[in-house]
Design an enzyme around this catalytic site. Structure first.
Site, PDB file in Angstrom:
ATOM      1  N   ASP A 235     -33.789  -4.193  21.879  1.00  0.00           N
ATOM      2  CA  ASP A 235     -34.662  -5.324  21.573  1.00  0.00           C
ATOM      3  C   ASP A 235     -36.130  -4.981  21.853  1.00  0.00           C
ATOM      4  O   ASP A 235     -36.447  -4.404  22.903  1.00  0.00           O
ATOM      5  CB  ASP A 235     -34.228  -6.499  22.465  1.00  0.00           C
ATOM      6  CG  ASP A 235     -34.857  -7.822  22.067  1.00  0.00           C
ATOM      7  OD1 ASP A 235     -34.606  -8.276  20.944  1.00  0.00           O
ATOM      8  OD2 ASP A 235     -35.588  -8.398  22.897  1.00  0.00           O
TER       9      ASP A 235
ATOM     10  N   GLU B 261     -24.839  11.955  27.397  1.00  0.00           N
ATOM     11  CA  GLU B 261     -23.848  12.330  28.427  1.00  0.00           C
ATOM     12  C   GLU B 261     -22.436  12.090  27.909  1.00  0.00           C
ATOM     13  O   GLU B 261     -21.465  12.525  28.508  1.00  0.00           O
ATOM     14  CB  GLU B 261     -24.059  11.477  29.693  1.00  0.00           C
ATOM     15  CG  GLU B 261     -25.317  11.843  30.471  1.00  0.00           C
ATOM     16  CD  GLU B 261     -25.654  10.797  31.537  1.00  0.00           C
ATOM     17  OE1 GLU B 261     -24.841   9.868  31.776  1.00  0.00           O
ATOM     18  OE2 GLU B 261     -26.751  10.902  32.124  1.00  0.00           O
TER      19      GLU B 261
HETATM   20  C1  NOJ Z   1     -36.061  -9.988  19.207  1.00  0.00           C
HETATM   21  C2  NOJ Z   1     -34.789 -10.771  19.092  1.00  0.00           C
HETATM   22  O1  NOJ Z   1     -34.162 -10.415  17.900  1.00  0.00           O
HETATM   23  C3  NOJ Z   1     -35.177 -12.219  19.165  1.00  0.00           C
HETATM   24  O2  NOJ Z   1     -34.103 -13.067  18.846  1.00  0.00           O
HETATM   25  C4  NOJ Z   1     -35.717 -12.510  20.521  1.00  0.00           C
HETATM   26  O3  NOJ Z   1     -36.181 -13.846  20.557  1.00  0.00           O
HETATM   27  C5  NOJ Z   1     -36.878 -11.586  20.862  1.00  0.00           C
HETATM   28  N1  NOJ Z   1     -36.624 -10.224  20.514  1.00  0.00           N
HETATM   29  C6  NOJ Z   1     -37.150 -11.630  22.323  1.00  0.00           C
HETATM   30  O4  NOJ Z   1     -36.110 -11.019  23.032  1.00  0.00           O
END
Ligand code: NOJ
Length: 569
Positions: A216, A265
């Site tokens: 993310d 790993e």
């Molecule tokens: C990207 C994620 O896909 C989204 O849903 C989220 O709100 C933001 N990152 C923050 O984590």
């Protein structure tokens, strides 16, 4: 057939199905999807023909941002199940020849994470605070935030705390950084414990058998926190040379090189894909290098209008990008953050992101949308994309042709965007409504009363309503995913001349061809297309509409408007 442990390159041309766990299938009737629900639908997923599932966060969370506010990175939200349920789900997936990718959220934790609670309880300058970004405010009494940085969800990116320890105990004190919601404090990635803890998390899930990770906001981990903080009143990446204070800074790559060492790993090495909203330059390639994550999402198709010129140039550019980085390309039209693509394509041509938001705010009433056209285009776009080399990331429900639930009542909305923009931007709930499995069962077979209300039209798009129905969107996805494995011998293609600027035609090395007519009218097919070899049409039955009329004076048949054909060698 169980997954082959030796296939280390499975991800390069995989069809990956994104599951938003809360909205997929509810096994215990509490209205929230859960891990046993996913396990119970493994046969459906396997029959769909996907290679892997990617689970959005299922970790303990107060759900301030749908689970992207993680309380504990190495556990399961009790509302979604247990670690045993997770293990059972992975075992079921592997038995069905389906890999498992999980989401890692390294930019921020939740404000319920034990480290953040400890940071709040500790005094300014303490080691507990050093894992996050706490700063004194500006102004005579620190009453102004340390910078003008905005949050992604509206409002500012800094929140001031009431100190619990130190000389200011009981009064307002420092500010902490959160590029997203207030409940999502950003980690300080200069801190060795933060780095080490994420290695532990990667090993924890790898040891439990996951096959890969989706990272993310991968491009945001490293920030320029040197004082005074630089002004950045708009969160877009304004520069792409590494000088932006918040995004895509060079030092982020050292972190992912470390992650690659951890992922290597394992045998086979774990796969990884970066969510990095970085414009197309050679900077985006870096995240996908074999020495880093292996893949990075490109969201170019997702942001493009349905257009021959756009689709072809994006495909060319992204395939070049993938080859240059040693990665494979990724394709995506929909996910849990954007308006579902059949709805996007149903809006008037030329609609911008602002237009989309205005449409949502008007509960989908204005401007008028042409849903039939939106779905027709979405299906054509899908077949265009599934024929390309690289990985296809599909979002749950797109195989049913689901539209955005644009008219969710304000009282149902949960996306922090809605609250942080003071009800001026509706946000992403409309693509997160729990899935319709059955046309006739209560809650369309999802389980208990769903946490977001389902629209009545879900019934006609439910899985049971499409199962076995020739030409349905579900059957089109099943056929395409089953044929797809035959296209994928090599990761290249050749662009072929077409007879119209609205038509794009490409051929894979083993002779498979894909032809899309992006135009609003039928158009002549190239003379050398053998209609008897058409195995799939986004328009419905393989040859539906094809050859229905002949363009006057021409010797070949026509392809309907906004349609893609797959042609076997
Ligand atoms: C990207 C994620 O896909 C989204 O849903 C989220 O709100 C933001 N990152 C923050 O984590």
């Amino acid at each position: 057939m169980p997954v082959s442990p030796s296939d280390s390159l499975w991800w390069r041309q995989a069809a990956v199905y994104q599951i938003y766990p809360r909205s997929f299938a509810d096994s215990n009737g509490d209205g929230m999807g859960d891990l046993p629900g996913i396990t119970s639908r493994m046969a459906y997923l396997s029959a769909l023909g996907i290679d892997a599932i990617w689970l959005s966060p299922f970790y303990p969370s107060a759900l301030a941002d749908g689970g992207y506010d993680v309380d504990d990175y190495r556990n399961v939200d009790p509302r979604l199940g247990s670690l045993d349920d997770f293990d059972a789900m992975v075992a079921a997936a592997h038995a069905a020849d389906t890999r498992v990718i999980v989401d890692v959220v390294p930019n921020h934790s939740s404000n319920q994470h034990e480290w953040f609670k400890a940071a709040l309880a500790a005094a300014p300058g303490s080691p507990e605070r050093a894992r996050y970004h706490f700063l004194d405010g500006l102004g005579d009494d620190g009453e102004l935030p340390p910078s003008d940085w905005p949050s992604h969800f509206g409002g500012g990116a800094w929140t001031r705390v009431v100190e619990q320890a130190g000389p200011r105990a009981g009064s307002l004190g420092q500010w902490y950084l959160h590029l997203f919601a207030t409940e999502q404090p950003d980690f300080n990635w200069d801190h060795p414990e933060v780095r080490e803890d994420f290695h532990t998390t990667l090993r924890f899930w790898s040891d439990r058998g996951v096959d890969g990770f989706r990272i993310d906001v991968a491009h945001a981990l490293v920030k320029d926190m040197s004082l005074p903080l630089r002004s950045k009143p708009v969160l877009e990446i304004l520069v792409d040379d590494g000088t932006d204070p918040l995004f895509d800074r060079d030092a982020v790559h050292e972190i992912f090189e470390g992650w690659r060492s951890v992922l290597n790993e394992y045998n086979p090495p774990k796969a990884a894909v970066a969510e990095a909203w970085v414009p197309f330059t050679d900077r985006r390639l870096k995240y996908a290098r074999p020495t880093e994550l292996g893949q990075a999402f490109n969201f170019d198709l997702l942001q493009a209008p349905f257009s021959a010129v756009e689709f072809r140039s994006i495909a060319e550019k992204c395939l070049f990008e993938a080859t240059a980085s040693g990665a494979s390309s990724t394709w995506v039209f929909s996910n849990h953050d954007v308006v579902r693509h059949p709805s996007r394509y149903a809006l008037p041509d030329g609609s911008t992101r602002d237009d989309l938001e205005a449409w949502l705010l008007a509960d989908g009433a204005t401007p008028a949308v042409d849903l039939a056209r939106g779905l027709r285009r979405a299906r054509a776009a899908t077949l265009f994309m599934l024929g390309l080399p690289g990985s296809a990331y599909l979002y749950q429900g797109e195989e049913l042709g689901l539209f955005e639930a644009a008219d969710l009542p304000a009282s149902a909305l949960q996306d922090p965007t809605w609250f942080r923009t003071l009800n001026t931007v509706k946000g992403r709930d409309g693509c997160r409504v729990p899935l319709p499995w059955s046309a006739v069962e209560p809650n369309f077979g999802f389980g208990g009363t769903p946490w977001l209300p389902q629209p009545v039209w879900f019934g006609s798009l439910a899985a049971t309503a499409q199962d076995g129905v020739a030409g349905s969107t579900l059957e089109m996805y099943r056929s395409a995913l089953s044929w797809r494995s035959k296209l994928q011998a090599e990761e290249t293609l050749e662009w072929l001349a077409s007879l119209s600027p609205e038509m794009v035609r490409y051929r894979r090395p083993n002779g498979w061809e894909v032809i899309t007519n992006f135009g609003a009218t039928p158009t002549q097919l190239p003379h050398d297309v053998d209609l008897s070899k058409v195995v799939l049409s986004s328009g419905g039955n393989a040859t539906a509409g094809i050859g229905a009329g002949r363009v006057s004076g021409a010797g070949s048949a026509t392809i309907p408007a906004e349609t893609t054909l797959w042609i076997a060698p």
